[in-house]
Design a protein around this motif. Sequence first.
Motif, PDB file in Angstrom:
ATOM      1  N   GLY A   1       0.830  -1.209   0.000  1.00  0.00           N
ATOM      2  CA  GLY A   1       0.000   0.000   0.000  1.00  0.00           C
ATOM      3  C   GLY A   1       0.858   1.249   0.000  1.00  0.00           C
ATOM      4  N   SER A   2       0.219   2.365   0.346  1.00  0.00           N
ATOM      5  CA  SER A   2       0.934   3.642   0.305  1.00  0.00           C
ATOM      6  C   SER A   2       1.572   3.957   1.650  1.00  0.00           C
ATOM      7  N   VAL A   3       2.745   4.600   1.583  1.00  0.00           N
ATOM      8  CA  VAL A   3       3.337   5.233   2.765  1.00  0.00           C
ATOM      9  C   VAL A   3       3.277   6.716   2.456  1.00  0.00           C
TER      10      VAL A   3
ATOM     11  N   LEU B   1       3.158  11.046   3.794  1.00  0.00           N
ATOM     12  CA  LEU B   1       3.279  12.103   4.798  1.00  0.00           C
ATOM     13  C   LEU B   1       2.013  12.935   4.637  1.00  0.00           C
ATOM     14  N   ASP B   2       1.179  12.898   5.665  1.00  0.00           N
ATOM     15  CA  ASP B   2      -0.163  13.495   5.586  1.00  0.00           C
ATOM     16  C   ASP B   2      -0.235  14.836   6.293  1.00  0.00           C
ATOM     17  N   THR B   3      -0.989  15.754   5.694  1.00  0.00           N
ATOM     18  CA  THR B   3      -1.320  16.993   6.394  1.00  0.00           C
ATOM     19  C   THR B   3      -2.827  16.979   6.604  1.00  0.00           C
TER      20      THR B   3
ATOM     21  N   GLY C   1       1.587   8.646   7.602  1.00  0.00           N
ATOM     22  CA  GLY C   1       0.303   8.054   7.235  1.00  0.00           C
ATOM     23  C   GLY C   1       0.508   7.078   6.092  1.00  0.00           C
ATOM     24  N   GLY C   2      -0.539   6.909   5.318  1.00  0.00           N
ATOM     25  CA  GLY C   2      -0.484   5.946   4.218  1.00  0.00           C
ATOM     26  C   GLY C   2      -1.162   4.656   4.636  1.00  0.00           C
ATOM     27  N   SER C   3      -1.820   4.016   3.640  1.00  0.00           N
ATOM     28  CA  SER C   3      -2.615   2.835   3.965  1.00  0.00           C
ATOM     29  C   SER C   3      -1.767   1.712   4.567  1.00  0.00           C
TER      30      SER C   3
ATOM     31  N   ARG D   1       2.637  12.322  -0.728  1.00  0.00           N
ATOM     32  CA  ARG D   1       2.003  13.241   0.235  1.00  0.00           C
ATOM     33  C   ARG D   1       0.511  13.355  -0.045  1.00  0.00           C
ATOM     34  N   TRP D   2      -0.233  13.494   1.035  1.00  0.00           N
ATOM     35  CA  TRP D   2      -1.686  13.643   0.911  1.00  0.00           C
ATOM     36  C   TRP D   2      -2.152  14.632   1.968  1.00  0.00           C
ATOM     37  N   SER D   3      -3.132  15.471   1.599  1.00  0.00           N
ATOM     38  CA  SER D   3      -3.703  16.340   2.633  1.00  0.00           C
ATOM     39  C   SER D   3      -5.227  16.344   2.528  1.00  0.00           C
TER      40      SER D   3
ATOM     41  N   ASN E   1     -17.293  13.420   7.267  1.00  0.00           N
ATOM     42  CA  ASN E   1     -17.023  13.840   5.897  1.00  0.00           C
ATOM     43  C   ASN E   1     -15.643  14.445   5.795  1.00  0.00           C
ATOM     44  N   ARG E   2     -14.943  14.031   4.750  1.00  0.00           N
ATOM     45  CA  ARG E   2     -13.572  14.488   4.561  1.00  0.00           C
ATOM     46  C   ARG E   2     -13.398  14.903   3.111  1.00  0.00           C
ATOM     47  N   ARG E   3     -12.647  15.963   2.908  1.00  0.00           N
ATOM     48  CA  ARG E   3     -12.338  16.424   1.553  1.00  0.00           C
ATOM     49  C   ARG E   3     -10.843  16.285   1.339  1.00  0.00           C
TER      50      ARG E   3
ATOM     51  N   ALA F   1      -3.660  -3.127   0.275  1.00  0.00           N
ATOM     52  CA  ALA F   1      -4.266  -1.905   0.820  1.00  0.00           C
ATOM     53  C   ALA F   1      -4.374  -0.870  -0.293  1.00  0.00           C
ATOM     54  N   ASN F   2      -4.964   0.258   0.027  1.00  0.00           N
ATOM     55  CA  ASN F   2      -5.251   1.255  -1.007  1.00  0.00           C
ATOM     56  C   ASN F   2      -3.987   1.769  -1.697  1.00  0.00           C
ATOM     57  N   ILE F   3      -3.979   1.573  -3.000  1.00  0.00           N
ATOM     58  CA  ILE F   3      -2.854   1.932  -3.868  1.00  0.00           C
ATOM     59  C   ILE F   3      -3.427   1.747  -5.277  1.00  0.00           C
TER      60      ILE F   3
ATOM     61  N   THR G   1      -9.766  -0.273  -1.841  1.00  0.00           N
ATOM     62  CA  THR G   1      -9.553   0.706  -2.899  1.00  0.00           C
ATOM     63  C   THR G   1     -10.214   2.011  -2.497  1.00  0.00           C
ATOM     64  N   MET G   2     -10.331   2.950  -3.423  1.00  0.00           N
ATOM     65  CA  MET G   2     -10.975   4.225  -3.075  1.00  0.00           C
ATOM     66  C   MET G   2     -11.650   4.824  -4.310  1.00  0.00           C
ATOM     67  N   ASP G   3     -12.434   5.890  -4.081  1.00  0.00           N
ATOM     68  CA  ASP G   3     -13.197   6.496  -5.182  1.00  0.00           C
ATOM     69  C   ASP G   3     -12.312   6.914  -6.358  1.00  0.00           C
ATOM     70  N   LEU G   4     -11.098   7.421  -6.052  1.00  0.00           N
ATOM     71  CA  LEU G   4     -10.199   7.856  -7.127  1.00  0.00           C
ATOM     72  C   LEU G   4      -9.982   6.748  -8.154  1.00  0.00           C
ATOM     73  N   TRP G   5      -9.659   5.535  -7.669  1.00  0.00           N
ATOM     74  CA  TRP G   5      -9.356   4.427  -8.594  1.00  0.00           C
ATOM     75  C   TRP G   5     -10.625   3.920  -9.266  1.00  0.00           C
TER      76      TRP G   5
ATOM     77  N   THR H   1      -8.510   9.503  10.185  1.00  0.00           N
ATOM     78  CA  THR H   1      -7.670   9.095   9.041  1.00  0.00           C
ATOM     79  C   THR H   1      -7.074   7.707   9.296  1.00  0.00           C
ATOM     80  N   GLY H   2      -7.187   6.860   8.294  1.00  0.00           N
ATOM     81  CA  GLY H   2      -6.580   5.534   8.413  1.00  0.00           C
ATOM     82  C   GLY H   2      -7.427   4.532   9.173  1.00  0.00           C
ATOM     83  N   ALA H   3      -8.625   4.936   9.603  1.00  0.00           N
ATOM     84  CA  ALA H   3      -9.455   3.993  10.377  1.00  0.00           C
ATOM     85  C   ALA H   3      -9.755   2.736   9.556  1.00  0.00           C
ATOM     86  N   GLY H   4     -10.045   2.930   8.269  1.00  0.00           N
ATOM     87  CA  GLY H   4     -10.361   1.782   7.405  1.00  0.00           C
ATOM     88  C   GLY H   4      -9.158   0.864   7.252  1.00  0.00           C
ATOM     89  N   ASP H   5      -7.977   1.448   7.141  1.00  0.00           N
ATOM     90  CA  ASP H   5      -6.752   0.650   6.981  1.00  0.00           C
ATOM     91  C   ASP H   5      -6.412  -0.061   8.283  1.00  0.00           C
ATOM     92  N   THR H   6      -6.656   0.621   9.400  1.00  0.00           N
ATOM     93  CA  THR H   6      -6.384   0.012  10.708  1.00  0.00           C
ATOM     94  C   THR H   6      -7.365  -1.144  10.932  1.00  0.00           C
TER      95      THR H   6
END
Length: 307
Positions: free
Chosen positions: A10-12, A14-16, A29-31, A82-84, A93-95, A124-126, A148-152, A233-238
Amino acid sequence: MKSVQLVVVGSVGLDTIETPLARCEEILGGSVSYACAAASFFVPTGMVGVVGSDFPPQHMALYQKFGVDLKGLKQVEGKTFRWSGVYEADMNNRRTLATELNVFGSFMPELPDDYRDAPFLFLANISPELQLHVLQQVKAARFVAADTMDLWINIARAPLMEVIAAVDLLTLNESEARLLAGEHNLVKAAKKIMGWGPEYLIVKKGEHGAMLFSADGVFVVPAHPLEAVNDPTGAGDTFAGGFMGALAAEGKIEPAAIRKAMAYGSVVASFGVEAFSLERLEHLTRGEIEHRFLAFKKMISLNPSDL
Ligand code: AMP
């Protein structure tokens, strides 16, 4: 060291992250970070991912503290992913504000030899292309799950459908399940998605828990009720890491083991959201997990006298 029982790719990142109460910049962060940390409480877990030359050494040290096997984590020249994102007042809800793929843009995951025989695999999500590349390298996994996620779903549907056809279990959140199936009703959406291959579908519903769909019907676990959620953040991955770790530790993949692993996933995720990044998981013990698991079991069962 014991051989790796569960491999997570999955992804590693650095999250803001901005919540109504706090803003944290460039935190780990990261999945794959969340999923491996959660799984490490249950079984020897191997991480597959990539970081850039700017990746802080203390994060590597933290992975080691969890006991995560890092043979599959590459460090290459360039910037780390990186993801923010920003949360609304109710935290449900998260944007996404920005996604910078950086070293993920040119990454091709290669599994170390001993990971290829690991019995459990979590994609994991990637990007689904990378998930497929990993799937092609595994020899005899007993149980493979993917997230996965909406983006993919929106930009890489064809390779994602190949992943879905090849896995035993898919995890999605509620809106992703609807988007993927093109169907608002979750029962119909789940039926459609399972028709594409996976025997199991877990639909994550945030603070409302998670639903397991299978040929047996539906099984629901709530989320452990918390007074303070500081960062979801990361609850689904955890959840997924705790789930796969608990399943691998049980060594069984029948429906009862899957239901029990869901309860563990829910419990570990409830610790994760108490603080930002891996801060709570870092200080978590297996004893605390068992203690909350017992309380959770009590919460979800009916006494014989109730019936
Ligand atoms: P979750 O809250 O379960 O959706 O996971 C959040 C984590 O996913 C964050 O730590 C991000 O670094 C990571 N993430 C966000 N966008 C992506 C993406 N496009 N691909 C992979 N990981 C991502």
